[in-house]
Design an enzyme around this catalytic site. Structure first.
Site, PDB file in Angstrom:
ATOM      1  N   HIS A  67     -24.121 -33.071   8.168  1.00 22.40           N
ATOM      2  CA  HIS A  67     -24.885 -31.903   7.916  1.00 22.40           C
ATOM      3  C   HIS A  67     -25.105 -31.899   6.547  1.00 22.40           C
ATOM      4  CE1 HIS A  67     -26.340 -27.686   9.179  1.00 22.40           C
ATOM      5  NE2 HIS A  67     -26.849 -27.879   7.961  1.00 22.40           N
ATOM      6  N   HIS A  69     -27.806 -31.310   2.771  1.00 24.34           N
ATOM      7  CA  HIS A  69     -29.290 -31.043   2.272  1.00 24.34           C
ATOM      8  C   HIS A  69     -29.166 -31.876   1.059  1.00 24.34           C
ATOM      9  CE1 HIS A  69     -30.138 -27.847   5.133  1.00 24.34           C
ATOM     10  NE2 HIS A  69     -28.724 -27.499   5.028  1.00 24.34           N
ATOM     11  N   LEU A  70     -30.367 -32.741   1.090  1.00 22.61           N
ATOM     12  CA  LEU A  70     -30.299 -33.675  -0.206  1.00 22.61           C
ATOM     13  C   LEU A  70     -31.445 -32.981  -1.025  1.00 22.61           C
ATOM     14  CD1 LEU A  70     -29.295 -36.882   0.911  1.00 22.61           C
ATOM     15  CD2 LEU A  70     -27.901 -35.344  -0.156  1.00 22.61           C
ATOM     16  N   ARG A  71     -32.263 -32.229  -0.610  1.00 23.86           N
ATOM     17  CA  ARG A  71     -33.422 -31.474  -1.340  1.00 23.86           C
ATOM     18  C   ARG A  71     -34.440 -32.347  -1.790  1.00 23.86           C
ATOM     19  NH1 ARG A  71     -31.638 -26.708   0.800  1.00 23.86           N
ATOM     20  NH2 ARG A  71     -29.812 -26.002  -0.605  1.00 23.86           N
ATOM     21  N   ASN A 101     -35.576 -29.587   6.029  1.00 25.62           N
ATOM     22  CA  ASN A 101     -35.986 -28.638   5.331  1.00 25.62           C
ATOM     23  C   ASN A 101     -36.438 -28.950   3.832  1.00 25.62           C
ATOM     24  OD1 ASN A 101     -33.302 -28.460   4.589  1.00 25.62           O
ATOM     25  ND2 ASN A 101     -33.134 -26.093   4.827  1.00 25.62           N
ATOM     26  N   HIS A 186     -29.527 -24.497  14.816  1.00 25.92           N
ATOM     27  CA  HIS A 186     -28.838 -23.340  13.720  1.00 25.92           C
ATOM     28  C   HIS A 186     -29.024 -22.012  14.275  1.00 25.92           C
ATOM     29  CE1 HIS A 186     -29.251 -21.216   9.825  1.00 25.92           C
ATOM     30  NE2 HIS A 186     -29.679 -20.663  10.356  1.00 25.92           N
ATOM     31  N   HIS A 239     -22.638 -25.544  12.064  1.00 23.24           N
ATOM     32  CA  HIS A 239     -21.973 -24.466  11.476  1.00 23.24           C
ATOM     33  C   HIS A 239     -21.528 -23.367  12.161  1.00 23.24           C
ATOM     34  CE1 HIS A 239     -26.126 -22.976  10.882  1.00 23.24           C
ATOM     35  NE2 HIS A 239     -26.248 -23.855   9.901  1.00 23.24           N
ATOM     36  N   ASN A 285     -25.039 -19.209   4.468  1.00 23.81           N
ATOM     37  CA  ASN A 285     -25.757 -18.769   5.698  1.00 23.81           C
ATOM     38  C   ASN A 285     -25.205 -19.842   6.869  1.00 23.81           C
ATOM     39  OD1 ASN A 285     -27.100 -17.376   7.823  1.00 23.81           O
ATOM     40  ND2 ASN A 285     -29.170 -18.316   7.221  1.00 23.81           N
ATOM     41  N   ASP A 312     -22.290 -29.121   5.357  1.00 23.54           N
ATOM     42  CA  ASP A 312     -23.460 -28.083   5.248  1.00 23.54           C
ATOM     43  C   ASP A 312     -23.786 -27.947   3.477  1.00 23.54           C
ATOM     44  OD1 ASP A 312     -25.624 -26.510   5.311  1.00 23.54           O
ATOM     45  OD2 ASP A 312     -24.618 -24.768   6.214  1.00 23.54           O
TER      46      ASP A 312
END
Lengths: 432, 310
Positions: A67, A69-71, A101, A186, A239, A285, A312
């Site tokens: 989990h 986020h590599l953006r 996302n 999520h 998470h 979050n 995360d």
């Protein structure tokens, strides 16, 4: 030829470490040749091999993060795949799964293929995309999960928000099942969050910040566990941050529901009290919870209720964080502190053996998503992390390889440090 | 002497500091009730009110406090500034800072904004109300008024009634009053009470009658219409009936108990006109005392600044 393998892969000899081999922990050497593990244990010899002196160090299977986020695409000012992979390697990870996302959202084969191509250019750390459950993360139409699976998506998730409509979630679980895809939930009820910025409790009252009740997380966990049981379809809960959430999953597992879950390192260490001073680096979050939640999560990790730890990793630009708490983006840049936080909280404290921790950071997360687990056995792909268990170091975000310097752990001293990370037989991180 | 360069809230202000501010305000009150409202205390000093929310009392009383002490007072209203063009809080604060501002007084709809400003400017920062966090100068003027009218704060029973959850006035008063030895009970419908507020040092009840019974001071808080629309209570009518300050309810308080309200008042909602205009009401004196308390604070922060900087 791929960037990470431009230097011809030379043989590597890891000398005298404590090796967490598939057959059990052993002292001795590990020889890597042609990107694969050639020999384990005893004294190995290899002329011309790069030698890594590992006396006193742990030699373990490469860490797996399911989990992050590599953006990229869309938010390259926060992180791109190359910087994210470099940060992951520094954190000891040889496999990472990135959430959908991005902009555009990873809800179609073109974006999944783009991510895979960029990851190949970035080097041998495995990047496995998680595709969206619904188009545009809108919670309405299902994505083309069959094709997404075919081009390399390893799971589906609308991470960042829940699939709001319970019937859509049920259908997603049901449909994903026929392609062997795990649905990652999520868990967050937006109505109950109601503008909350931190955990609802003493500190939200004392700081005058709107609070988010634990029930916002727990009601969706309960709902999704019931739906997974109903469809007998694989659900993974992302998470988990509350004692109650872990307890619901404990019961669901006991009842035989095909449910797994993760928590993140920051929930095992930091608490809502850290929001004092309104430093937006503490905004994440789900939010940092209480000491009681933290202790319950550690217990749940220990008894197997929580299957694994995932970072995360959520890098943000300074401009996203250096604002009013209410306006700040949520998330913690987690790759480069994850292992050491876990080592400090779980192993150094005597709660976990090193073997138990490495299971939660490598084998177990791979098992959760059904991906190949790194294994220290002859013939396996050489995904190996070398750890100094005695090192103490102080978190300095300016030294992060991630573009996201957003961490609430700046200035904290942690135990245990990643010294080398080897992915596919190539050294992808070399510590001091 | 104040231990901090800034006044961000009463949570981290000591009893001794509160005492000293109130004592200083007594001297300032003499000035504003005289025919020569001018002292040299802020001569050569520049203060700026930086308001991201509308305000009548707070902004004007800071401005007058400054002018009565011969300082230069300027105002930035977010709605008519570059904030409307999207300038960030920190950029705005730094801009105002380098214009020679000694003290910035910030009103902001988001909790913690003054703390963020304080980390980014050289000026001293006064919190003039941040989101649902604190409004320290309001609580100081409330305490000043209680002390003046009742001779002291220690041992007083103070009931705060209304939207406690969203009230920065309630939080600052709970911190200040409990430090000064009063016992505070906060009351309102359960939907407007924050979780675990007791841990701040007050007691909490949804029975307004119980809160008012035997109180020396009853403080009403403004109810915002939008709270009803969000479903926190069914109607203004029902709110007034069960939670409003009415004459019948005020009869439960100690004889001669003070009626206070930070304003602006919603007559007929959180407080009836009869109660707001009763002889026990000190709502207008609170406003006067607000100028005195803010003069005291501006004086103390600039005095301290001189000593720290030189």
């Amino acid at each position: 030829m791929m960037k990470g393998t431009i230097n011809p892969v030379s043989n590597i000899l890891i000398k005298g470490g404590r090796v967490l081999a598939s057959g059990g922990t052993t002292e001795g050497d590990v020889l890597i040749a042609g990107g694969r593990i050639e020999a384990i244990g005893g004294e190995q010899r290899a002329d011309g091999a790069d030698v890594i002196q590992a006396a006193g160090l742990w030699v373990v299977p490469g860490l797996v993060d399911i989990h992050c986020h590599l953006r990229e695409p869309g938010f390259e000012h926060k992180e791109d795949i190359a910087s994210g992979v470099a940060a992951a390697a520094k954190g000891g990870f040889t496999t990472v799964c990135c959430m959908a996302n991005t902009n555009p959202v990873n809800d179609n084969a073109v974006v999944t293929e783009f991510i895979k191509r960029r990851a190949e250019e970035a080097g041998p750390v495995r990047v496995l995309p998680v595709a969206a459950v619904t188009k545009g993360l809108m919670g309405e139409e299902l994505t083309e999960m069959g094709e997404l699976r075919e081009v390399g998506a390893v799971a589906v998730s609308d991470d960042g928000k829940s699939v709001r409509n319970a019937q859509r979630m049920r259908l997603a679980l049901s449909y994903a099942k026929c392609f062997g895809l795990v649905v990652i939930s999520h868990p967050e009820d937006e109505d109950l969050v109601d503008g909350g910025l931190m955990n609802e409790g003493y500190w939200s009252t004392a700081l005058g910040l709107p609070g988010t009740t634990r029930a916002a997380e727990e009601t969706i966990i309960a709902r999704d566990c019931m739906l997974a049981a109903l469809e007998n379809a694989r659900l993974h809960v992302a998470h988990v941050s509350t004692a109650g959430g872990a307890e619901i999953i404990r019961q669901a597992k006991r009842a035989g529901a095909p449910v797994t879950c993760e928590t993140a390192p920051h929930y095992l260490y930091a608490t809502d009290e850290w929001a004092q001073g309104y430093d937006a680096n503490t905004k994440v979050n789900p939010p940092l919870r209480t000491v009681g939640d933290r202790d319950a999560l550690i217990e749940a990790l220990k008894d197997g209720t929580i299957d694994c730890i995932a970072t995360d990793h959520a890098p943000h630009h300074l401009d996203d964080k250096n604002v009013e708490y209410a306006l700040a983006a949520s998330g913690i840049s987690g790759f480069e502190t994850a292992f050491s936080i876990c080592w400090t909280v779980l192993v150094k404290s005597g709660r976990f053996t090193p073997e138990q921790l490495f299971d939660k950071l490598s084998l177990s997360p791979a098992r959760v998503l059904g991906i190949d687990a790194p294994a220290l056995e002859v013939g396996s792909r050489a995904d190996i992390t070398i750890i100094d268990p005695e090192a103490e170091w102080t978190v300095d975000p300016s030294k992060f390889l991630s573009r996201g310097k957003n961490t609430p752990f700046a200035g904290r001293t942690l135990s245990g440090e990643v010294k080398r990370t080897i992915a596919g037989g190539v050294v992808v991180y070399r510590g001091e | 002497m104040l231990s901090s360069k800034h006044m961000l809230g009463l949570r981290n202000t000591s009893t001794g500091e509160i005492q000293e501010i109130l004592d200083t305000a007594e001297l300032m009150k003499i000035v504003i009730t005289s025919n020569n409202k001018k002292t040299p205390h802020l001569q050569g000093r520049s203060i700026m009110t930086v308001f991201y929310e509308n305000s009548t009392r707070t902004r004007l009383s800071f401005e007058l406090a400054c002018k009565y002490m011969s300082g230069t007072a300027s105002n930035m209203a977010a709605s008519s500034s570059s904030v409307a063009k999207g300038e960030s809080l920190i950029d705005t604060a730094r801009t105002l800072d380098v214009m020679g501002t000694d003290i910035m007084i910030l009103r902001h709809p988001m909790s913690g904004a003054p703390h963020i400003m304080a980390r980014n400017v050289n000026a001293a920062v006064i919190n003039a109300g941040d989101g649902t966090n604190e409004h320290p100068t309001q609580a100081l003027l409330d305490m000043y008024t209680m002390r003046e009218k009742l001779g002291g704060i220690k041992g007083l029973r103070v009931a705060i009634v209304g939207d406690i959850r969203h009230s920065r006035v309630a939080r600052s008063n709970v911190y200040g009053l409990t430090k000064m030895g009063a016992s505070v009970v906060a009351a309102g419908p359960p939907t407007l009470l924050p979780p675990e507020m007791e841990a701040l040092g007050c007691s909490l009840t949804d029975r307004v009658d119980d809160a008012i019974r035997g109180a020396d001071v009853v403080m009403g808080l403004r109810i915002q219409l939008e709270r009803q629309k969000k479903g926190l209570f069914p109607s203004m009518r029902e709110y007034h009936r069960y939670f409003g300050l009415t004459e019948e309810r005020m009869a439960l308080a100690r004889d001669g108990a003070l009626v206070m309200h930070p304003g602006p008042v919603n007559r007929g909602v959180e407080i009836s006109t009869e109660v707001a205009d009763s002889k026990e009401s000190v709502i207008n004196e609170q406003v006067t005392n607000g100028v005195a308390v803010r003069m005291a604070l501006l004086f103390m922060l600039t005095r301290q600044r001189t000593e720290v900087d030189l």
